[in-house]
Design a protein around this motif. Structure first.
Motif, mmCIF file in Angstrom:
data_model
loop_
_atom_site.group_PDB
_atom_site.id
_atom_site.type_symbol
_atom_site.label_atom_id
_atom_site.label_comp_id
_atom_site.label_asym_id
_atom_site.label_seq_id
_atom_site.Cartn_x
_atom_site.Cartn_y
_atom_site.Cartn_z
ATOM 1 N N LYS A 13 0.847 -1.193 0.000
ATOM 2 C CA LYS A 13 0.000 0.000 0.000
ATOM 3 C C LYS A 13 0.875 1.232 0.000
ATOM 4 N N VAL A 14 0.589 2.124 -0.956
ATOM 5 C CA VAL A 14 1.368 3.353 -1.111
ATOM 6 C C VAL A 14 0.456 4.545 -0.879
ATOM 7 N N TYR A 15 0.901 5.456 -0.004
ATOM 8 C CA TYR A 15 0.193 6.716 0.225
ATOM 9 C C TYR A 15 1.136 7.865 -0.133
ATOM 10 N N ASP A 16 0.738 8.688 -1.110
ATOM 11 C CA ASP A 16 1.540 9.872 -1.499
ATOM 12 C C ASP A 16 3.001 9.507 -1.744
ATOM 13 N N GLY A 17 3.208 8.404 -2.436
ATOM 14 C CA GLY A 17 4.558 7.998 -2.791
ATOM 15 C C GLY A 17 5.319 7.261 -1.706
ATOM 16 N N VAL A 18 4.700 7.093 -0.533
ATOM 17 C CA VAL A 18 5.366 6.403 0.584
ATOM 18 C C VAL A 18 4.727 5.032 0.777
ATOM 19 N N LYS A 19 5.542 3.993 0.858
ATOM 20 C CA LYS A 19 5.033 2.641 1.043
ATOM 21 C C LYS A 19 4.723 2.394 2.522
ATOM 22 N N ALA A 20 3.430 2.390 2.845
ATOM 23 C CA ALA A 20 3.012 2.082 4.211
ATOM 24 C C ALA A 20 3.171 0.597 4.490
ATOM 25 N N VAL A 21 2.911 -0.227 3.476
ATOM 26 C CA VAL A 21 3.154 -1.671 3.531
ATOM 27 C C VAL A 21 3.903 -2.032 2.261
ATOM 28 N N ASP A 22 4.999 -2.774 2.416
ATOM 29 C CA ASP A 22 5.928 -2.967 1.304
ATOM 30 C C ASP A 22 6.136 -4.453 1.010
ATOM 31 N N ILE A 48 -3.898 -4.848 8.252
ATOM 32 C CA ILE A 48 -5.169 -5.468 8.632
ATOM 33 C C ILE A 48 -6.309 -4.902 7.797
ATOM 34 N N GLY A 49 -6.294 -3.593 7.539
ATOM 35 C CA GLY A 49 -7.326 -2.984 6.704
ATOM 36 C C GLY A 49 -7.417 -3.635 5.335
ATOM 37 N N MET A 50 -6.275 -3.977 4.748
ATOM 38 C CA MET A 50 -6.279 -4.659 3.452
ATOM 39 C C MET A 50 -6.757 -6.098 3.598
ATOM 40 N N MET A 51 -6.400 -6.738 4.699
ATOM 41 C CA MET A 51 -6.787 -8.136 4.902
ATOM 42 C C MET A 51 -8.294 -8.294 5.088
ATOM 43 N N VAL A 52 -8.937 -7.299 5.697
ATOM 44 C CA VAL A 52 -10.384 -7.409 5.935
ATOM 45 C C VAL A 52 -11.200 -6.694 4.856
ATOM 46 N N GLY A 53 -10.537 -6.143 3.846
ATOM 47 C CA GLY A 53 -11.250 -5.556 2.724
ATOM 48 C C GLY A 53 -11.670 -4.116 2.890
ATOM 49 N N LEU A 54 -11.137 -3.413 3.877
ATOM 50 C CA LEU A 54 -11.474 -2.007 4.076
ATOM 51 C C LEU A 54 -10.549 -1.065 3.311
ATOM 52 N N ILE A 55 -9.371 -1.547 2.959
ATOM 53 C CA ILE A 55 -8.395 -0.747 2.218
ATOM 54 C C ILE A 55 -7.981 -1.548 0.985
ATOM 55 N N GLU A 56 -8.016 -0.916 -0.178
ATOM 56 C CA GLU A 56 -7.623 -1.615 -1.407
ATOM 57 C C GLU A 56 -6.111 -1.554 -1.580
ATOM 58 N N PRO A 57 -5.467 -2.677 -1.820
ATOM 59 C CA PRO A 57 -4.009 -2.666 -2.005
ATOM 60 C C PRO A 57 -3.590 -1.880 -3.240
ATOM 61 N N THR A 58 -2.424 -1.289 -3.178
ATOM 62 C CA THR A 58 -1.829 -0.684 -4.371
ATOM 63 C C THR A 58 -1.304 -1.767 -5.289
ATOM 64 N N ALA A 59 -0.771 -2.829 -4.675
ATOM 65 C CA ALA A 59 -0.259 -3.971 -5.436
ATOM 66 C C ALA A 59 -0.315 -5.204 -4.537
ATOM 67 N N GLY A 60 -0.213 -6.368 -5.174
ATOM 68 C CA GLY A 60 -0.227 -7.607 -4.413
ATOM 69 C C GLY A 60 -1.637 -8.068 -4.093
ATOM 70 N N LYS A 61 -1.709 -9.191 -3.370
ATOM 71 C CA LYS A 61 -3.004 -9.799 -3.079
ATOM 72 C C LYS A 61 -3.037 -10.328 -1.644
ATOM 73 N N CYS A 62 -4.272 -10.441 -1.143
ATOM 74 C CA CYS A 62 -4.512 -11.100 0.138
ATOM 75 C C CYS A 62 -5.618 -12.120 -0.054
ATOM 76 N N PHE A 63 -5.421 -13.303 0.509
ATOM 77 C CA PHE A 63 -6.398 -14.381 0.405
ATOM 78 C C PHE A 63 -6.846 -14.809 1.796
ATOM 79 N N ILE A 64 -8.147 -14.952 1.983
ATOM 80 C CA ILE A 64 -8.728 -15.498 3.209
ATOM 81 C C ILE A 64 -9.435 -16.799 2.827
ATOM 82 N N ASN A 65 -8.991 -17.897 3.419
ATOM 83 C CA ASN A 65 -9.513 -19.224 3.055
ATOM 84 C C ASN A 65 -9.479 -19.441 1.545
#
Length: 302
Positions: A13-22, A48-65
């Motif tokens: 996840k990238v915010y304003d050019g900064v990688k919050a999660v890399d 966690i926001g990306m894992m529960v679907g509240l934040i859309e990733p900039t790149a990559g994927k998350c899978f639940i079950n």
């Protein structure tokens, strides 16, 4: 092959050019309590926001079950529970009324029995006042009930013991263990290291959006280069300042000392104390706590 309950691939996840999660790659086994550690601003809540679907990733994927969170948001929500940090409720509604509202979102039919069961389970049975009058601890209890409402297979808890009194913390630990016994998987983010140590078998340490350590506390200890040894000494009488040049730092009190040394110098300490005519009550290596592991991994022992 059955997929992991929680799995990420290059989650970013990238915010304003900064990688919050890399580029986070992570897999959590079924029935595991996974402790997610990191200093403030490290990217834990964003993850966690990306894992529960509240934040859309900039790149990559998350899978639940095995389900892609972005492509299958409703299906994922049906099998997950989430207690956010700073959980909020409708202030004019009671605990029961709040849970009834969320039960409708889950399209749960005849939810009254489940709600009554959960309110008793988290210690809010019989509480009828509006949620706006709740203490922080009571809101955390209600948040936990909400996270369990849909009988989820995977549960995300973000700072779940904030505001809980000691009795509430003990009950929280019991609930986590009970949920795991029932086969659920729990992803537990916290800055309270003692709580992580009590309930988590595996931990991941996040720093600047990157996973810098992963495994059990013992595995993380063994993976790090140990350039120093901590030694605890107690004597009968006044504790002298020790002269061994391999001592890096030491703190002294009347009859004891805590020493950081470049090697295991217990034999030399023993000989020096015996020369001083002192009886040794204790001379032992100090075991690292989870706090030691965290501080040395994140801050280099600062």
């Amino acid at each position: 092959m059955v997929d992991y309950p929680i799995r990420t691939e290059g989650l970013t996840k990238v915010y304003d050019g900064v990688k919050a999660v890399d580029s986070l790659d992570l897999s959590v086994d079924k029935g595991q309590v996974f402790g997610f550690l990191g200093p403030n601003g490290s990217g834990k809540t964003t993850t966690i926001g990306m894992m529960v679907g509240l934040i859309e990733p900039t790149a990559g994927k998350c899978f639940i079950n095995g389900m892609d969170v972005v492509r299958n948001p409703m299906e994922v929500k049906r099998v997950t529970g989430y207690l956010p940090d700073g959980v909020g409720f409708y202030s004019g509604l009671t605990a029961r009324q709040n849970l009834k509202y969320f039960a409708k979102l889950y399209e749960m039919k005849d939810a009254d029995a489940r709600i009554s069961e959960l309110l008793e389970y988290v210690g809010l049975g019989g509480v009828e006042k509006p949620a706006g009058t709740f203490s922080r601890g009571m809101k955390q209890r209600l948040g936990l009930a909400q996270a369990l409402l849909n009988d989820p297979e995977v549960i995300f808890l973000d700072e779940p013991t904030n505001g809980l009194d000691p009795q509430g913390v003990i009950r929280f630990r019991e609930i986590v263990k009970e949920q795991v016994k029932e086969g659920r998987t729990i992803f537990f983010s916290s800055h309270i290291l003692e709580e992580v140590q009590h309930v988590c078998s595996t931990i991941g340490i996040l720093l600047n959006g990157r996973l810098i350590a992963l495994g059990t506390p013992d595995e993380i200890r063994r993976s790090r280069d140990r350039s120093a040894v901590r030694i605890r000494v107690k004597v009968s009488g006044a504790m002298p300042h020790l002269s061994d040049p391999r001592i890096i730092e030491a703190s002294y009190s009347d009859g004891s000392a805590s020493i950081k040394a470049s090697a295991d110098i217990r034999d030399d300490i023993s000989r020096e104390l015996i020369r001083e005519g002192l009886a040794i009550r204790e001379l032992a290596i100090e075991e690292e706590t989870l706090e030691d592991v965290f501080l040395e991994t994140v801050y280099g022992g600062a």
